[in-house]
Design an enzyme around this catalytic site. Sequence first.
Site, PDB file in Angstrom:
ATOM      1  N   ASN A 118      42.528  59.043  40.691  1.00  0.00           N
ATOM      2  CA  ASN A 118      43.751  59.521  41.337  1.00  0.00           C
ATOM      3  C   ASN A 118      43.540  60.799  42.131  1.00  0.00           C
ATOM      4  OD1 ASN A 118      45.485  57.510  40.645  1.00  0.00           O
ATOM      5  ND2 ASN A 118      46.599  58.649  39.087  1.00  0.00           N
ATOM      6  N   LYS A 157      46.927  64.659  32.971  1.00  0.00           N
ATOM      7  CA  LYS A 157      45.634  64.060  33.283  1.00  0.00           C
ATOM      8  C   LYS A 157      44.949  64.700  34.490  1.00  0.00           C
ATOM      9  CE  LYS A 157      47.773  59.900  35.365  1.00  0.00           C
ATOM     10  NZ  LYS A 157      49.162  60.238  34.955  1.00  0.00           N
ATOM     11  N   HIS A 187      56.979  55.343  34.693  1.00  0.00           N
ATOM     12  CA  HIS A 187      56.721  54.128  35.493  1.00  0.00           C
ATOM     13  C   HIS A 187      57.319  52.869  34.861  1.00  0.00           C
ATOM     14  CE1 HIS A 187      54.055  56.511  37.944  1.00  0.00           C
ATOM     15  NE2 HIS A 187      53.272  56.773  36.931  1.00  0.00           N
TER      16      HIS A 187
END
Length: 447
Positions: A136, A113, A182
Site C-alpha cells: 500500500n 499498518k 471496509h
Amino acid sequence: MKKIVILGAAESGVGAAILAQKQGFDVFVSDHSAIRPQYKALLDAHHLRWEETQHTEEEILSATEVIKSPGIPDTVPIMQKVIAAGIPVISEIEFAARYTNAKMVCITGSNGKTTTTSLIYHIFRTAGIDAGLAGNIGHSLALQVAEQPHEVYVIELSSFQLDNMYQFRANIAVLLNITPDHLDRYDFKMQNYIDAKMRIIQNQTADDAFIYWADDPVVTRELPKYPLPHQRYAFSEHQQTGAQGYTANGIYQLEGPTPFAMPQQELALRGRHNIYNQLAAGLAANIFGIDHEAIRKGLKTFPGVEHRLEFVCETDGIEYINDSKATNVDACYYALEAMTRPTILILGGLDKGNDYSEIIPLVKEKCAGLVYLGVDNKKLHDNFDALGLPVADTQSMQACMDACRKMAKPGQTILLSPCCASFDLFKNMEDRGEQFKALATQNVPHA
C-alpha cells in the site's frame, strides 16, 4: 504465449505489467478510468498495450490470468464476466512473489499498518539491510522485482490485496488489530473482513514467525482456528504471560527471540496506539536478527508518517493536526485519545458502514466542536448532534476550514480525523490531507 491482463493502471497495475512483460507474457492493460500521465509514460516506455476509460471484453476475457488492482471490487461488471469465464484472478503481490526469493516481512491490520510498515523499513535501512518498501506504500513490489530487486521486502497489505493472494508466503507476518472497516466490500459481514485479514498467515511454515497484538479480542478469538506450526510472538501494552513485547515501568521491553530494552521516553512516536506499533516493529526486527543498536537507533530516529497524526502548524494559538489516514472509527479513537487540548474535530466522507458509538464518549470528553465534511452528513448529524456541541456542515475543505476557524479558540486543536474514506469529495486521503495542510498553513509566515 500465455496472456496476462492487468485491470487498473496505477502503481500496482503498471508494475505488474512491466514484470509480466519481462517474464515473457503477452500483456494487456485496461483501466475503466483515465490513466495518470506518469503511468502512461511508463507503459509507453516499455511498449505495453493499454486502454483507458473502457474495458474491451474480447481482450480481457481471452486472458490466461488476470491481475486486479486491489481497489476494484468483484461486483463490477467486468469482474463478474471474468469470474464467470473461470479466469484466475490474483493480486500484484501474489504475481510478483513468484519471481523473487527475497524474504517477505508483511504487515496488516485495520489501523497502524502504514506507521508500523514504515518503521520496520526504517529500522532495516538503519541497519544497512537491502530492503524495499512495497504494498500500500512505496513502489510496486512487481516493479521492484522487475527492475530494482532487493534482498528483503517490507510490505503493507490491505484486506483487498490479501483477498487475491493464494500461494504467497510471509516469512514474518504482523497482524496489528482487527476492527470494523471496509464492511461495504464484505457484504457488511464482519467475519468476511476478519477472514481476509487472517489470510496473512496462510502458507507459513515452522521457519516463519507471526507477530500479533495479544489484547485484541478478535485476533485472540480467531487464532485457535489456525493451528499452524509457525513461531508466535505476542505484544501487549503491559507485561503479561506470553507477551514477548511490552512496556513496564517506563521501559520498552522485548523478551524474544533475544532480550532487548530501552527507555520508553526515547521512542520517537508518542501516543498509546504507537506503543503497539513500535512493539510490533521491534519484534519484527529482533526476529530478523537485526543488531540491537540498530533497533534502538531506528526506534529513536523514526520521523513518523505523513497524514497520520501529523503536526502541521500552530498559528494564532491554534494547533492543526492532519490525521487524514484515519478512515475508520478506531483510527479516530486513537487520535482523539492522543489529544491534550480541547479539539475541533473534522469528521465525514464516504461512510463504510461505521458504528460511531465507540467514539462518542471521547468526543464528549475531548471535543469543543464538530465540523462535518462530506457530500452526505446525515449519519453524522444523527450520531453527534445530540451531544450539544457546536456543529457545522460543509462540503469542501475551504468551507470546512472556514468553519473550524470560526469555532476554534487559542489553546485548542483543529484535528482532521474523518473516520471515513475520502472519495466523495477528494481524489484520495492524501489529497484530503494535502488540502487541509495547504489551507492550515496559507497564512503562516515561512522562515
